[in-house]
Write an enzyme that holds these catalytic residues in place. Structure first.
Site, PDB file in Angstrom:
ATOM      1  N   LEU A 128       1.389   1.138   0.172  1.00  0.00           N
ATOM      2  CA  LEU A 128       0.079   1.419   0.510  1.00  0.00           C
ATOM      3  C   LEU A 128      -0.071   2.797   1.442  1.00  0.00           C
ATOM      4  CD1 LEU A 128      -1.653  -2.019   0.999  1.00  0.00           C
ATOM      5  CD2 LEU A 128      -2.259  -0.485  -0.902  1.00  0.00           C
ATOM      6  N   ASP A 129      -1.093   3.740   0.982  1.00  0.00           N
ATOM      7  CA  ASP A 129      -1.086   4.787   2.248  1.00  0.00           C
ATOM      8  C   ASP A 129      -1.532   4.169   3.268  1.00  0.00           C
ATOM      9  OD1 ASP A 129      -0.994   6.656  -0.171  1.00  0.00           O
ATOM     10  OD2 ASP A 129      -3.323   6.411  -0.427  1.00  0.00           O
ATOM     11  N   PRO A 130      -1.348   5.045   4.380  1.00  0.00           N
ATOM     12  CA  PRO A 130      -1.580   4.334   5.770  1.00  0.00           C
ATOM     13  C   PRO A 130      -3.195   4.030   5.970  1.00  0.00           C
ATOM     14  CG  PRO A 130      -0.219   6.374   5.818  1.00  0.00           C
ATOM     15  CD  PRO A 130      -0.630   6.159   4.464  1.00  0.00           C
ATOM     16  N   ALA A 142      -5.077   2.813   3.797  1.00  0.00           N
ATOM     17  CA  ALA A 142      -5.435   1.369   3.147  1.00  0.00           C
ATOM     18  C   ALA A 142      -4.903   0.186   3.846  1.00  0.00           C
ATOM     19  CB  ALA A 142      -4.376   1.617   1.801  1.00  0.00           C
TER      20      ALA A 142
END
Length: 342
Positions: free
Chosen positions: A72-74, A76
């Site tokens: 997951l992106d930071p 998210a």
């Protein structure tokens, strides 16, 4: 819930963590690994005494394998599936499975990363956008669609991440290859209008940075421009419109790209300010069905890292018990898979 097989230690299996927004997925996996590597529940007792001798660094091998089933992106939060031991070989199934997300989109501003962690690329009028126009525009994004990954992504081309080409103004060797993805469902679930606290990122691309980005984009599209849309400056002092989308998508779908392309379809610009992965395969932060697997709160691990506490009557620590309550043992997972295939 765990089956009796969890009494056979050390255990291999899968569980979900409710990732908070901010840290990278790998940073959280490494913190979980620190706990798991010292736990007799997941590590052979003969290997527990070798912690001080283990190699350190990126390629260090601990006493037990651990991995995640899709980063997951930071920015998210939400479901992050973690595998321990033999179950790490099953993590690939979560890359291609159906996932459910909720995301807050903010209109009027496009960023280089397509989310609020990036820098402003251009601003565009947004006051003409209504709830009805958004719902109408969503129709073109449902079903099987072709999606082009963001230029600012870790996707590699000839061994180099795309974001390196964009930041340095290096021409792309070839156009970014579009991918076929499926948007199983896409709904507008909340219209926030201007009743919110979100704002555009303060960081802006300098004129030189815009020229570098434009140079990269024009290597595959001669008409590409990085400039504000006419009339955009008349609306910059007002609170921009925001709304929340919920979607179920196939593996490989970029939620950020949906928000970005939706902004274009509305004759505006847009980017993501929140992103939550609600469900990934059978793991979810909102269990509804008997087969749903709930996730462990990240607070459980934070507390254990600070102070693991004392074992209970069964010899297990609080964090170990919390994981086992939401644990899918490796043997049980395979048994269910075989039953489904029969």
């Amino acid at each position: 819930m765990p089956k009796d097989s969890t009494k056979e230690e050390p255990l291999s299996g899968l569980f979900g963590v409710n990732k908070p927004s901010g840290p990278t997925s790998m940073a959280l996996v490494n913190k979980v690994k620190e706990l798991v590597s010292c736990s007799p529940v997941f590590v052979e007792k003969s290997k527990l005494g070798n912690q001080g001798k283990k190699k350190r660094g990126r390629f260090a091998k601990g006493p037990v394998k651990i991995g995640q089933g899709g980063t997951l992106d930071p920015l998210a939060d939400g479901v992050l599936v973690i595998g321990i031991g033999k179950a790490t070989k099953d993590l690939s199934q979560f890359l291609d499975c159906v996932k459910e997300y909720e995301t807050t989109c903010l209109l009027g501003c496009e960023t280089d990363s397509y989310d609020t962690d990036g820098a402003q690329v251009r601003i565009s009028p947004w006051k003409h956008v209504t709830r009805e126009k958004v719902e109408e525009a969503l129709q073109q994004f449902r079903g099987e669609i072709t999606q082009t990954p963001p230029i600012f992504s870790a996707l590699k081309m000839d061994g180099k991440p795309l974001y390196e080409y964009a930041r340095k103004g290096i021409p792309l060797p070839r156009p970014i290859e579009p991918r076929n993805v499926t948007i199983h469902s896409l709904e507008l679930v909340e219209w926030l209008g201007n009743d919110h606290s979100w704002s555009w990122p303060e960081k802006k691309l300098t004129e030189d940075e815009k020229k570098l980005l434009e140079k990269t984009l024009r290597s595959v599209d001669e008409t590409a421009k990085v400039e504000d849309t006419a009339g955009a400056d008349q609306e910059t002092e007002d609170v921009p419109t925001a709304f929340v989308l919920r979607m179920r998508v196939s593996g490989g779908t970029y939620v950020r790209s949906v928000a970005h392309e939706l902004g274009h379809a509305l004759g505006s610009a847009g980017h993501v300010v929140t992103l939550t992965r609600i469900q990934q395969g059978r793991f979810t932060i909102r269990p509804k069905e008997p087969t749903d697997m709930a996730c462990v709160s990240w607070d459980v691990f934070e507390k254990a890292i600070e102070n693991p506490g004392e074992p209970d009557a069964d010899g297990r620590l609080e964090w170990e018990r919390a994981v086992l309550e939401k644990f899918e043992a490796y043997g049980e997972a395979h048994k269910q898979k075989q039953e489904q295939e029969i």
